[in-house]
Design a protein around this motif. Sequence first.
Motif, PDB file in Angstrom:
ATOM      1  N   LEU A 237       0.866  -1.168   0.000  1.00  0.00           N
ATOM      2  CA  LEU A 237       0.000   0.000   0.000  1.00  0.00           C
ATOM      3  C   LEU A 237       0.904   1.219   0.000  1.00  0.00           C
ATOM      4  O   LEU A 237       1.752   1.367   0.879  1.00  0.00           O
ATOM      5  N   HIS A 238       0.780   2.052  -1.021  1.00  0.00           N
ATOM      6  CA  HIS A 238       1.578   3.268  -1.128  1.00  0.00           C
ATOM      7  C   HIS A 238       0.685   4.491  -1.043  1.00  0.00           C
ATOM      8  O   HIS A 238      -0.496   4.429  -1.373  1.00  0.00           O
ATOM      9  N   LEU A 239       1.264   5.593  -0.673  1.00  0.00           N
ATOM     10  CA  LEU A 239       0.603   6.877  -0.724  1.00  0.00           C
ATOM     11  C   LEU A 239       0.783   7.421  -2.133  1.00  0.00           C
ATOM     12  O   LEU A 239       1.910   7.487  -2.638  1.00  0.00           O
ATOM     13  N   ALA A 240      -0.304   7.787  -2.785  1.00  0.00           N
ATOM     14  CA  ALA A 240      -0.205   8.448  -4.093  1.00  0.00           C
ATOM     15  C   ALA A 240       0.010   9.928  -3.797  1.00  0.00           C
ATOM     16  O   ALA A 240      -0.919  10.657  -3.480  1.00  0.00           O
ATOM     17  N   SER A 241       1.263  10.371  -3.876  1.00  0.00           N
ATOM     18  CA  SER A 241       1.609  11.722  -3.442  1.00  0.00           C
ATOM     19  C   SER A 241       1.438  12.778  -4.518  1.00  0.00           C
ATOM     20  O   SER A 241       1.415  13.967  -4.224  1.00  0.00           O
ATOM     21  N   SER A 242       1.293  12.349  -5.773  1.00  0.00           N
ATOM     22  CA  SER A 242       1.080  13.290  -6.866  1.00  0.00           C
ATOM     23  C   SER A 242       0.436  12.536  -8.028  1.00  0.00           C
ATOM     24  O   SER A 242       0.659  11.346  -8.194  1.00  0.00           O
ATOM     25  N   VAL A 243      -0.367  13.250  -8.806  1.00  0.00           N
ATOM     26  CA  VAL A 243      -1.026  12.656  -9.963  1.00  0.00           C
ATOM     27  C   VAL A 243      -0.665  13.469 -11.192  1.00  0.00           C
ATOM     28  O   VAL A 243      -0.780  14.690 -11.200  1.00  0.00           O
ATOM     29  N   ASP A 244      -0.212  12.786 -12.229  1.00  0.00           N
ATOM     30  CA  ASP A 244       0.098  13.405 -13.518  1.00  0.00           C
ATOM     31  C   ASP A 244      -0.948  12.892 -14.502  1.00  0.00           C
ATOM     32  O   ASP A 244      -0.793  11.840 -15.104  1.00  0.00           O
ATOM     33  N   ARG A 245      -2.051  13.627 -14.627  1.00  0.00           N
ATOM     34  CA  ARG A 245      -3.165  13.183 -15.467  1.00  0.00           C
ATOM     35  C   ARG A 245      -2.781  13.125 -16.941  1.00  0.00           C
ATOM     36  O   ARG A 245      -3.220  12.240 -17.663  1.00  0.00           O
ATOM     37  N   ALA A 246      -1.958  14.055 -17.408  1.00  0.00           N
ATOM     38  CA  ALA A 246      -1.559  14.096 -18.819  1.00  0.00           C
ATOM     39  C   ALA A 246      -0.811  12.828 -19.229  1.00  0.00           C
ATOM     40  O   ALA A 246      -1.014  12.300 -20.322  1.00  0.00           O
ATOM     41  N   ARG A 247       0.052  12.327 -18.363  1.00  0.00           N
ATOM     42  CA  ARG A 247       0.823  11.119 -18.662  1.00  0.00           C
ATOM     43  C   ARG A 247       0.208   9.858 -18.064  1.00  0.00           C
ATOM     44  O   ARG A 247       0.798   8.775 -18.139  1.00  0.00           O
ATOM     45  N   LYS A 248      -0.947  10.006 -17.417  1.00  0.00           N
ATOM     46  CA  LYS A 248      -1.674   8.888 -16.806  1.00  0.00           C
ATOM     47  C   LYS A 248      -0.784   8.088 -15.858  1.00  0.00           C
ATOM     48  O   LYS A 248      -0.610   6.882 -15.995  1.00  0.00           O
ATOM     49  N   ARG A 249      -0.230   8.791 -14.860  1.00  0.00           N
ATOM     50  CA  ARG A 249       0.630   8.130 -13.880  1.00  0.00           C
ATOM     51  C   ARG A 249       0.481   8.793 -12.517  1.00  0.00           C
ATOM     52  O   ARG A 249      -0.044   9.901 -12.409  1.00  0.00           O
ATOM     53  N   VAL A 250       0.901   8.090 -11.486  1.00  0.00           N
ATOM     54  CA  VAL A 250       0.887   8.618 -10.122  1.00  0.00           C
ATOM     55  C   VAL A 250       2.267   8.452  -9.505  1.00  0.00           C
ATOM     56  O   VAL A 250       2.986   7.494  -9.791  1.00  0.00           O
ATOM     57  N   GLN A 251       2.625   9.403  -8.665  1.00  0.00           N
ATOM     58  CA  GLN A 251       3.877   9.314  -7.916  1.00  0.00           C
ATOM     59  C   GLN A 251       3.548   8.602  -6.616  1.00  0.00           C
ATOM     60  O   GLN A 251       2.588   8.962  -5.928  1.00  0.00           O
ATOM     61  N   ILE A 252       4.329   7.572  -6.291  1.00  0.00           N
ATOM     62  CA  ILE A 252       4.056   6.814  -5.072  1.00  0.00           C
ATOM     63  C   ILE A 252       5.136   7.081  -4.033  1.00  0.00           C
ATOM     64  O   ILE A 252       6.304   7.264  -4.355  1.00  0.00           O
ATOM     65  N   SER A 253       4.688   7.125  -2.781  1.00  0.00           N
ATOM     66  CA  SER A 253       5.580   7.403  -1.655  1.00  0.00           C
ATOM     67  C   SER A 253       5.268   6.442  -0.523  1.00  0.00           C
ATOM     68  O   SER A 253       4.193   5.846  -0.477  1.00  0.00           O
ATOM     69  N   GLY A 254       6.203   6.332   0.399  1.00  0.00           N
ATOM     70  CA  GLY A 254       5.989   5.553   1.602  1.00  0.00           C
ATOM     71  C   GLY A 254       5.344   6.422   2.665  1.00  0.00           C
ATOM     72  O   GLY A 254       5.095   7.608   2.466  1.00  0.00           O
ATOM     73  N   ASN A 255       5.064   5.843   3.817  1.00  0.00           N
ATOM     74  CA  ASN A 255       4.410   6.602   4.881  1.00  0.00           C
ATOM     75  C   ASN A 255       5.372   7.467   5.693  1.00  0.00           C
ATOM     76  O   ASN A 255       4.964   8.123   6.626  1.00  0.00           O
TER      77      ASN A 255
ATOM     78  N   GLY B 130       7.489   9.692   4.015  1.00  0.00           N
ATOM     79  CA  GLY B 130       7.878  10.791   3.160  1.00  0.00           C
ATOM     80  C   GLY B 130       8.821  10.480   2.029  1.00  0.00           C
ATOM     81  O   GLY B 130       9.060  11.317   1.175  1.00  0.00           O
ATOM     82  N   ARG B 131       9.366   9.277   1.984  1.00  0.00           N
ATOM     83  CA  ARG B 131      10.290   8.924   0.911  1.00  0.00           C
ATOM     84  C   ARG B 131       9.519   8.665  -0.376  1.00  0.00           C
ATOM     85  O   ARG B 131       8.548   7.915  -0.405  1.00  0.00           O
ATOM     86  N   ILE B 132       9.942   9.282  -1.472  1.00  0.00           N
ATOM     87  CA  ILE B 132       9.308   9.093  -2.767  1.00  0.00           C
ATOM     88  C   ILE B 132       9.905   7.851  -3.425  1.00  0.00           C
ATOM     89  O   ILE B 132      11.115   7.707  -3.520  1.00  0.00           O
ATOM     90  N   ASN B 133       9.024   6.944  -3.873  1.00  0.00           N
ATOM     91  CA  ASN B 133       9.458   5.705  -4.505  1.00  0.00           C
ATOM     92  C   ASN B 133       9.542   5.804  -6.018  1.00  0.00           C
ATOM     93  O   ASN B 133      10.214   4.996  -6.648  1.00  0.00           O
ATOM     94  N   GLY B 134       8.846   6.746  -6.618  1.00  0.00           N
ATOM     95  CA  GLY B 134       8.883   6.913  -8.066  1.00  0.00           C
ATOM     96  C   GLY B 134       7.492   7.044  -8.646  1.00  0.00           C
ATOM     97  O   GLY B 134       6.532   7.324  -7.948  1.00  0.00           O
ATOM     98  N   TRP B 135       7.409   6.841  -9.951  1.00  0.00           N
ATOM     99  CA  TRP B 135       6.154   6.974 -10.681  1.00  0.00           C
ATOM    100  C   TRP B 135       5.696   5.612 -11.177  1.00  0.00           C
ATOM    101  O   TRP B 135       6.511   4.745 -11.477  1.00  0.00           O
TER     102      TRP B 135
END
Length: 64
Positions: free
Chosen positions: A3-21, A23-28
């Motif tokens: 289970l990841h936190l979706a920390s950002s959404v890029d609707r144009a590229r249809k992707r989400v940035q995932i992070s841990g609980n 604060g570390r960003i795991n990527g897109w």
Amino acid sequence: MYLHLASSVDRARKRVQISGNRGRINGWTSHDRVFGICVAVEGVPRAGAAAKVLAADPARPAAE
């Protein structure tokens, strides 16, 4: 499965940035790799989660 936190959404590229609980960003990842949304924890609804759930796609079989 994680289970990841979706920390950002890029609707144009249809992707989400995932992070841990912590604060570390795991990527897109692409939208097609998002399998669900946590809408409640131990029966307590998560604020704003219901608004993020899309209507069921009639062309897609329901998950069991």
